[in-house]
Design an enzyme around this catalytic site. Structure first.
Site: not given
Ligand code: HH2
Length: 267
Positions: A205, A239
């Site tokens: 992040k 995660r």
């Molecule tokens: N962060 C993201 C997405 N889902 N769910 C939980 N429970 N906690 C988190 O910190 C979290 C989440 C963001 O990361 P990512 O899926 O890599 O990115 P994007 O939202 O661009 O798909």
């Protein structure tokens, strides 16, 4: 929890796993590297992202969930704020709901979790991804996020959801500045004290880039530092995208924090 984004636009891996075969191959790699859960998402929630309609999220995620659940035998979580998408994911073999809005964006989500009796992650976000990073402000970020999650637990319990179904997540990067993210991570023991499993998502992040000066593709060690700290402070689940690179850091931090190894210790 290993991340599998079946999206064209996720902030760090968008477009890489859009084809079901590529997604399944990634899931295999995550599980082979030690992931206990695969978190499948069909909508990016990065700052400024636009919503994706439920139909399209289902089109992207369903074949992947079916294949992962059948072939790999690990629990699959669905990363969505839509009850329709979550229901389709459960029908396809998924077994956990991961909702970045703590079941607020879709009023049907709470009743779905109650009906299906599945574990569900309630994550704090200040607002929708499109606007959440516009000058986020809190008087006391830790107190406010704690109070918000406690309130969401109360809503869930009133709807018939059992407390033990609920996993709590302070939502690192979701409507938070660098200082907010650091304060929340440092306060992990206060989230653990609420009595639920706590999930922390720091992987790749932006705040890690702010701390290290590294671009998104070079934040592995920064992620390792953050997950080790979170586990040492009591987090139960982390995660991450890069399970292969991070597994050892996670295993070691977990063994130190809990005073035991995952497998019988070799002396
Ligand atoms: N962060 C993201 C997405 N889902 N769910 C939980 N429970 N906690 C988190 O910190 C979290 C989440 C963001 O990361 P990512 O899926 O890599 O990115 P994007 O939202 O661009 O798909």
């Amino acid at each position: 929890m290993g991340v599998l984004n079946v999206t064209p636009d996720s902030f760090s891996d968008g477009g890489r796993y859009l084809e079901p075969e590529a997604a399944l191959a990634r899931a295999r790699a995550l599980v082979a590297a030690g992931a206990d859960i695969v978190d499948v998402g069909g909508e990016s929630t990065r700052p400024g992202s636009a919503p994706v309609c439920p139909r399209e999220q289902i089109r992207r995620t369903r074949p992947v969930i079916e294949a992962v659940a059948e072939e790999l035998g690990v629990p699959v979580s669905i990363d969505t704020t839509s009850a329709e998408v979550a229901a389709a994911a459960l029908d396809a073999g998924g077994s956990i709901i991961n909702d970045i809005s703590a079941f607020r964006f879709d009023p049907e989500m709470v009743s779905l979790i109650a009906e299906r009796g599945v574990p569900a992650v309630a994550m704090h976000t200040l607002a929708e991804p499109a606007v959440m990073q516009r000058a986020p402000r809190y008087d006391d970020v830790v107190a406010e996020v704690l109070a918000h999650l406690e309130e969401r637990v109360a809503v869930c319990v009133a709807a018939g959801i059992e407390r033990r179904q609920l996993v709590l997540d302070p939502g690192i990067g979701f409507g938070k500045t660098l200082a907010h993210n650091l304060a929340l991570l440092r306060a992990t023991p206060r989230f653990v004290a609420l009595g639920h499993a706590v999930l922390i998502g720091t992987s790749r992040k932006r705040f890690l880039g702010a701390l290290t000066g590294r671009p998104v593709g070079a934040r592995e060690m920064a992620t390792a530092g953050s997950v080790a700290a979170a586990i040492a402070l009591g987090a139960h689940l982390v995660r991450v995208h890069d399970v292969a690179a991070l597994r050892d850091a996670i295993v070691v931090a977990d063994a130190i924090a809990r005073g035991r190894a995952l497998k019988p210790a070799e002396t």
